[in-house]
Design a protein around this motif. Structure first.
Motif, PDB file in Angstrom:
ATOM      1  N   GLU A   1      79.072  21.917  45.156  1.00 52.69           N
ATOM      2  CA  GLU A   1      80.359  22.545  44.838  1.00 52.69           C
ATOM      3  C   GLU A   1      80.191  24.043  44.566  1.00 52.69           C
ATOM      4  O   GLU A   1      81.109  24.817  44.754  1.00 52.69           O
ATOM      5  N   GLN A   2      78.953  24.430  44.192  1.00 51.25           N
ATOM      6  CA  GLN A   2      78.688  25.862  44.000  1.00 51.25           C
ATOM      7  C   GLN A   2      78.916  26.640  45.308  1.00 51.25           C
ATOM      8  O   GLN A   2      79.351  27.786  45.282  1.00 51.25           O
TER       9      GLN A   2
ATOM     10  N   PRO B   1      61.913  27.687  46.533  1.00 52.09           N
ATOM     11  CA  PRO B   1      62.809  26.542  46.358  1.00 52.09           C
ATOM     12  C   PRO B   1      64.044  26.727  47.243  1.00 52.09           C
ATOM     13  O   PRO B   1      64.480  27.868  47.463  1.00 52.09           O
TER      14      PRO B   1
ATOM     15  N   HIS C   1      59.436  26.396  39.442  1.00 51.21           N
ATOM     16  CA  HIS C   1      60.843  26.794  39.475  1.00 51.21           C
ATOM     17  C   HIS C   1      61.709  25.905  38.620  1.00 51.21           C
ATOM     18  O   HIS C   1      61.333  24.784  38.255  1.00 51.21           O
TER      19      HIS C   1
ATOM     20  N   TYR D   1      65.623  24.310  38.244  1.00 45.54           N
ATOM     21  CA  TYR D   1      66.893  24.041  38.903  1.00 45.54           C
ATOM     22  C   TYR D   1      67.868  23.428  37.910  1.00 45.54           C
ATOM     23  O   TYR D   1      67.491  22.562  37.112  1.00 45.54           O
ATOM     24  N   GLU D   2      69.083  23.872  37.962  1.00 45.29           N
ATOM     25  CA  GLU D   2      70.165  23.188  37.253  1.00 45.29           C
ATOM     26  C   GLU D   2      71.469  23.517  37.959  1.00 45.29           C
ATOM     27  O   GLU D   2      71.505  24.369  38.854  1.00 45.29           O
ATOM     28  N   ASP D   3      72.553  22.818  37.571  1.00 41.18           N
ATOM     29  CA  ASP D   3      73.813  23.004  38.289  1.00 41.18           C
ATOM     30  C   ASP D   3      74.386  24.411  38.115  1.00 41.18           C
ATOM     31  O   ASP D   3      75.108  24.891  38.982  1.00 41.18           O
TER      32      ASP D   3
ATOM     33  N   GLU E   1      68.553  17.485  44.777  1.00 43.99           N
ATOM     34  CA  GLU E   1      69.384  18.693  44.805  1.00 43.99           C
ATOM     35  C   GLU E   1      68.600  19.933  45.196  1.00 43.99           C
ATOM     36  O   GLU E   1      69.174  20.935  45.601  1.00 43.99           O
ATOM     37  N   VAL E   2      67.309  19.872  45.023  1.00 44.21           N
ATOM     38  CA  VAL E   2      66.484  21.043  45.325  1.00 44.21           C
ATOM     39  C   VAL E   2      65.197  20.555  45.984  1.00 44.21           C
ATOM     40  O   VAL E   2      64.703  19.455  45.696  1.00 44.21           O
TER      41      VAL E   2
END
Lengths: 139, 139
Positions: free
Chosen positions: A111-112, A31, B72, B74-76, A14-15
């Motif tokens: 979805e963000q 990032p 860093h 990261y999360e949703d 995801e990142v």
């Protein structure tokens, strides 16, 4: 590790982290959220930049288009660590079809971004080299 | 964000990314485990390198000691994203008191290193610039 496996590992993250070289020839690092459009890695700037506030990563790519992107997995069991690295040439697209395709791929993945699409330019990286490492090999 | 808060955020992470510039002036990027010894960031090479197989990151630092390190989260929930970046000068220590202090700090932080201490050189980064960003500010 075969190329398909490497690509899948990278794409499912995801990142990632984007390294550029700044105008003083120093490494710069941020990032990024990302997606793939065919073989290109794409990422976007959330905010429409004011002409007076151009982000460092965009200025860097303008001067030194060669970038590196790292995708990696960390957990306490170090036998399960792996990383994948892409090197390539980046370009910045402020508008046009390539930016639209990049945003479409990003909105499909996150979805963000569906709720709040990126308003700034897209960065499109044509990957010319993949490297990968895994603590115990990946089969 | 004040300097203490930035330092705490960085130090509490388990993994970071190290960017160097390679001998072709291209960006290079690897994930690292790290600790702090006073104001220096330290990381180590797990395996004792053979003289014929010197890792890219070590060769890069020998030529271009300026590095960047990214920490860093990261999360949703993108309102909770943040990053901290350190720029500084790196040096490689194959032996001696500074390497010992680095290994001690790494073994204190990571129980994986207590079981299997790094056998290679230490990289010691004297940080000269911190930058930080958070989606909603960090108070």
């Amino acid at each position: 590790m075969d190329a398909q496996r490497i690509g899948r590992l990278a794409a499912q993250q995801e990142v990632a982290e984007l390294a550029t070289i700044d105008t003083d020839r120093l490494p710069h690092l941020v990032p990024i959220c990302f997606a793939f459009v065919e073989d290109c890695l794409v990422t976007a700037i959330d905010q429409k930049p004011k002409s007076t506030v151009r982000l460092t990563r965009l200025a860097n790519i303008g001067v030194n288009p060669e970038v590196a992107v790292l995708f990696h997995h960390y957990e306490d069991d170090w036998d399960r660590l792996w990383w994948v690295r892409a090197n390539g040439m980046a370009r910045v697209e402020d508008s046009g079809a390539d930016r639209e395709a990049a945003l479409e791929a990003l909105e499909k993945k996150y979805e963000q971004y569906q709720r709040d699409p990126p308003r700034g330019p897209a960065i499109i990286v044509t990957v010319d080299r993949w490297q990968a490492w895994a603590a115990t090999g990946l089969n």
